[in-house]
Design a protein around this motif. Structure first.
Motif, PDB file in Angstrom:
ATOM      1  N   GLY A  68       3.375 -10.204   6.427  1.00 36.62           N
ATOM      2  CA  GLY A  68       3.417  -8.764   6.212  1.00 36.62           C
ATOM      3  C   GLY A  68       4.155  -8.067   7.331  1.00 36.62           C
ATOM      4  O   GLY A  68       4.821  -8.712   8.156  1.00 36.62           O
ATOM      5  N   THR A  69       4.036  -6.754   7.367  1.00 42.86           N
ATOM      6  CA  THR A  69       4.740  -5.963   8.382  1.00 42.86           C
ATOM      7  C   THR A  69       3.792  -5.176   9.277  1.00 42.86           C
ATOM      8  O   THR A  69       4.206  -4.639  10.293  1.00 42.86           O
ATOM      9  N   HIS A  70       2.518  -5.084   8.902  1.00 44.35           N
ATOM     10  CA  HIS A  70       1.572  -4.246   9.636  1.00 44.35           C
ATOM     11  C   HIS A  70       0.211  -4.935   9.717  1.00 44.35           C
ATOM     12  O   HIS A  70      -0.226  -5.556   8.748  1.00 44.35           O
ATOM     13  N   GLU A  71      -0.449  -4.807  10.855  1.00 45.12           N
ATOM     14  CA  GLU A  71      -1.827  -5.262  10.984  1.00 45.12           C
ATOM     15  C   GLU A  71      -2.789  -4.241  10.385  1.00 45.12           C
ATOM     16  O   GLU A  71      -3.878  -4.586   9.918  1.00 45.12           O
ATOM     17  N   THR A  72      -2.374  -2.989  10.411  1.00 41.51           N
ATOM     18  CA  THR A  72      -3.201  -1.883   9.932  1.00 41.51           C
ATOM     19  C   THR A  72      -2.326  -0.923   9.150  1.00 41.51           C
ATOM     20  O   THR A  72      -1.202  -0.627   9.557  1.00 41.51           O
ATOM     21  N   TYR A 123       0.811  -1.218   0.000  1.00 44.80           N
ATOM     22  CA  TYR A 123       0.000   0.000   0.000  1.00 44.80           C
ATOM     23  C   TYR A 123       0.843   1.265   0.000  1.00 44.80           C
ATOM     24  O   TYR A 123       1.912   1.339   0.605  1.00 44.80           O
ATOM     25  N   ALA A 124       0.303   2.249  -0.738  1.00 44.12           N
ATOM     26  CA  ALA A 124       0.827   3.610  -0.678  1.00 44.12           C
ATOM     27  C   ALA A 124       0.102   4.315   0.455  1.00 44.12           C
ATOM     28  O   ALA A 124      -1.091   4.620   0.346  1.00 44.12           O
ATOM     29  N   ALA A 125       0.799   4.550   1.545  1.00 46.60           N
ATOM     30  CA  ALA A 125       0.156   5.189   2.695  1.00 46.60           C
ATOM     31  C   ALA A 125      -0.191   6.636   2.406  1.00 46.60           C
ATOM     32  O   ALA A 125      -1.169   7.170   2.938  1.00 46.60           O
ATOM     33  N   ASP A 126       0.606   7.279   1.566  1.00 45.76           N
ATOM     34  CA  ASP A 126       0.387   8.676   1.203  1.00 45.76           C
ATOM     35  C   ASP A 126       0.375   8.784  -0.315  1.00 45.76           C
ATOM     36  O   ASP A 126       1.275   8.258  -0.983  1.00 45.76           O
ATOM     37  N   ALA A 163       4.013 -12.904  -0.809  1.00 45.43           N
ATOM     38  CA  ALA A 163       3.667 -12.538   0.560  1.00 45.43           C
ATOM     39  C   ALA A 163       2.283 -11.911   0.566  1.00 45.43           C
ATOM     40  O   ALA A 163       1.992 -11.022  -0.243  1.00 45.43           O
ATOM     41  N   GLN A 164       1.427 -12.335   1.477  1.00 41.49           N
ATOM     42  CA  GLN A 164       0.019 -11.957   1.431  1.00 41.49           C
ATOM     43  C   GLN A 164      -0.390 -10.930   2.474  1.00 41.49           C
ATOM     44  O   GLN A 164      -1.528 -10.459   2.452  1.00 41.49           O
ATOM     45  N   GLY A 165       0.499 -10.561   3.390  1.00 44.04           N
ATOM     46  CA  GLY A 165       0.124  -9.623   4.440  1.00 44.04           C
ATOM     47  C   GLY A 165       0.256  -8.175   4.011  1.00 44.04           C
ATOM     48  O   GLY A 165       0.761  -7.849   2.932  1.00 44.04           O
ATOM     49  N   LEU A 166      -0.210  -7.280   4.873  1.00 43.37           N
ATOM     50  CA  LEU A 166      -0.160  -5.847   4.598  1.00 43.37           C
ATOM     51  C   LEU A 166       1.261  -5.322   4.750  1.00 43.37           C
ATOM     52  O   LEU A 166       1.931  -5.566   5.759  1.00 43.37           O
ATOM     53  N   VAL A 167       1.718  -4.595   3.738  1.00 44.81           N
ATOM     54  CA  VAL A 167       3.008  -3.917   3.785  1.00 44.81           C
ATOM     55  C   VAL A 167       2.819  -2.518   3.203  1.00 44.81           C
ATOM     56  O   VAL A 167       1.806  -2.227   2.560  1.00 44.81           O
ATOM     57  N   GLN A 168       3.824  -1.657   3.428  1.00 43.56           N
ATOM     58  CA  GLN A 168       3.754  -0.274   2.953  1.00 43.56           C
ATOM     59  C   GLN A 168       5.022   0.084   2.185  1.00 43.56           C
ATOM     60  O   GLN A 168       6.072  -0.533   2.372  1.00 43.56           O
ATOM     61  N   GLN A 169       4.917   1.138   1.392  1.00 42.69           N
ATOM     62  CA  GLN A 169       6.097   1.624   0.669  1.00 42.69           C
ATOM     63  C   GLN A 169       7.223   2.031   1.612  1.00 42.69           C
ATOM     64  O   GLN A 169       8.402   1.870   1.288  1.00 42.69           O
TER      65      GLN A 169
END
Length: 475
Positions: free
Chosen positions: A342-346, A43-46, A291-297
């Motif tokens: 992933g690296t983040h739950e949210t 995900y692109a957080a910003d 990898a299937q979990g949530l990650v960010q840029q």
């Protein structure tokens, strides 16, 4: 050790074959994914471009750096903020870029010994131009440890692929300019039309079939894919492909008419915030890992620093590569090696260009709080259950107010924690300047003798075109 970090501007994950798209947009990207690691929920957080890339190079989200808007004259990034190219250069890497983000903000050239500005006479940049500038540089520095940043804009508007790429994605028996087709009318009579008339529609022509625009986007991706193959073949010919850590990422995606957004990248919906992230490092990373979990840029910076520490290349001072303080990103290596997904739950989301909004993405839900809808019509709160509604078409905010309230409190508490005693930079932007892209539309409308309020209450393409024509004739 060589690191090539590739920004694929405006590349929507779900439009790639490796992310499940049915059309052959990305055969070489798919190959890179099979030879490396693909992150399904990156995900692109910003968003959009300026804030996304600032996050990549700092490992920090916009609320941490204060950079939350795109194209704002209020935005500054202090030189004290750690910057990936500067960290690597200080440690001994040769650093280079083929990029034009310097045209937006000066900080994008920080830390590069060689900054090759790819901007030309056109506002868009062809991937072949990037390759013509990058490939000789790679050959010149192939015997060094280097970090190279490449920025490809092909998937960004205006979509102007070579004509030979279009038939694979558009039925050649159809006429994209057939006046009987009215599918473009919602786009042409949208509040944002004055901006896109100049920057997109006039450059492509009087298209009447919205499917044609989608086909042009697909054709641009396919053309980009061929440029990446050229780059990869060059690495192989030079004998450095095996030692090169190649990282592909999208800075944001693209909405293709979803949510009243016509071929642009605003809104915190999946088409814009779910981006591709793919890595390949032969012999050091697994092949075919998804990898299937949530990650960010923002996870990319600590991931690259860990990769260098693991490799310990000769001539590089690892003592200069400890992680900077206050990072929002987390290393992806556990996800790469299947120790985690992933690296983040949210993931918290933010935009402040066309619209001002923040959101929350969990594994199941998406919550969006809109503060200023700009040229769009948006409810103040949106809640989607992505497990049953991946297209985000059923807003549950009214049906499940307690859940929406809980997400809004979580969002507000997170913003408060991130800000501490600082003033919210989004609030400053809205109060002192307003939305940057609304200001651009207002300036265009003023040139046609129209006001924003008048236009938004009754957007009409023919009326604007006529007003523009009269204003031009009167000069």
């Amino acid at each position: 050790m060589k690191i090539i970090l590739v920004s694929l501007d405006t590349l929507r994950a779900s439009r790639l074959s490796s992310y499940g798209y049915s059309k052959p947009t990305s055969p070489h990207i798919d190959r890179i994914a099979r030879e490396g690691v693909l992150f399904e929920q990156a995900y692109a957080a910003d968003i959009p471009t300026e804030v996304a890339h600032t996050g990549v190079f700092t490992g920090k989200i916009g609320l941490t750096t204060g950079v939350v808007s795109h194209g704002s004259d209020l935005t500054q990034l202090p030189k004290s903020v750690a910057w990936l190219p500067q960290l690597l250069r200080t440690a001994g890497f040769t650093t280079g870029a083929v990029d034009n983000l310097y045209q937006l903000k000066e900080w994008f050239a920080r830390g590069f010994q060689y900054y090759i500005n790819s901007v030309g006479g056109n506002r868009w940049i062809d991937g072949s131009t990037v390759n013509k500038l990058a490939m000789p540089w790679i050959e010149q520095h192939k015997d060094e440890s280097f970090f190279l940043f490449l920025h490809y804009w092909d998937a960004h508007t205006p979509y102007l692929p070579p004509e030979s790429y279009i038939p694979e994605f558009y039925d050649t028996s159809k006429d994209p300019y057939d006046p009987r087709n009215k599918s473009m009318e919602p786009a042409y009579n949208h509040s944002a039309y004055p901006f896109f008339k100049h920057h997109h529609y006039d450059l492509v022509g009087n298209v009447t079939d919205s499917d044609y625009y989608d086909a042009l986007y697909d054709a641009e991706i396919r053309y980009l894919d061929d440029r990446l193959k050229e780059l990869d073949d060059h690495l192989a010919a030079l004998g450095i492909q095996e030692e090169t850590l190649l990282v592909l990422f999208g800075d944001h995606g693209e909405s293709l008419t979803e949510h009243d957004i016509y071929w642009d990248h605003c809104g915190l919906y999946e088409p814009t915030v779910n981006v591709p992230v793919i890595m390949r490092w032969p012999g050091r990373m697994p092949q075919g890992r998804r990898a299937q979990g949530l990650v960010q840029q923002v996870d990319l910076l600590p991931t690259l620093l860990e990769a260098i520490r693991r490799e310990a290349p000769s001539g590089i001072d690892l003592s200069k590569l400890s992680e900077p303080g206050g990072l929002d990103g987390r290393s992806l290596w556990d996800a790469i090696e299947a120790k985690a997904e992933g690296t983040h739950e949210t993931v918290f989301l933010s935009e402040c260009a066309w619209q001002a909004a923040r959101g929350i993405r969990t594994d199941r839900y998406k919550f969006i709080r809109t503060y200023d809808a700009g040229p769009f019509t948006r409810p103040p709160r949106e809640l989607y259950d992505l497990t049953v509604d991946p297209a985000e078409t059923m807003n549950l905010a009214s049906a499940e107010p307690e859940l929406a309230d809980a997400f809004e409190r979580e969002l507000e508490n997170w913003v408060a924690r991130k800000l501490g005693d600082r003033i919210d930079p989004m609030r400053i932007q809205l109060e002192e300047r307003g939305l940057p892209f609304r200001r651009r539309i207002e300036q265009i409308l003023a040139g046609a003798g129209m006001t924003w309020d008048e236009w938004k209450s009754n957007p009409d393409r023919a009326r604007f075109d006529e007003a523009t024509s009269k204003h031009t004739r009167s000069k």
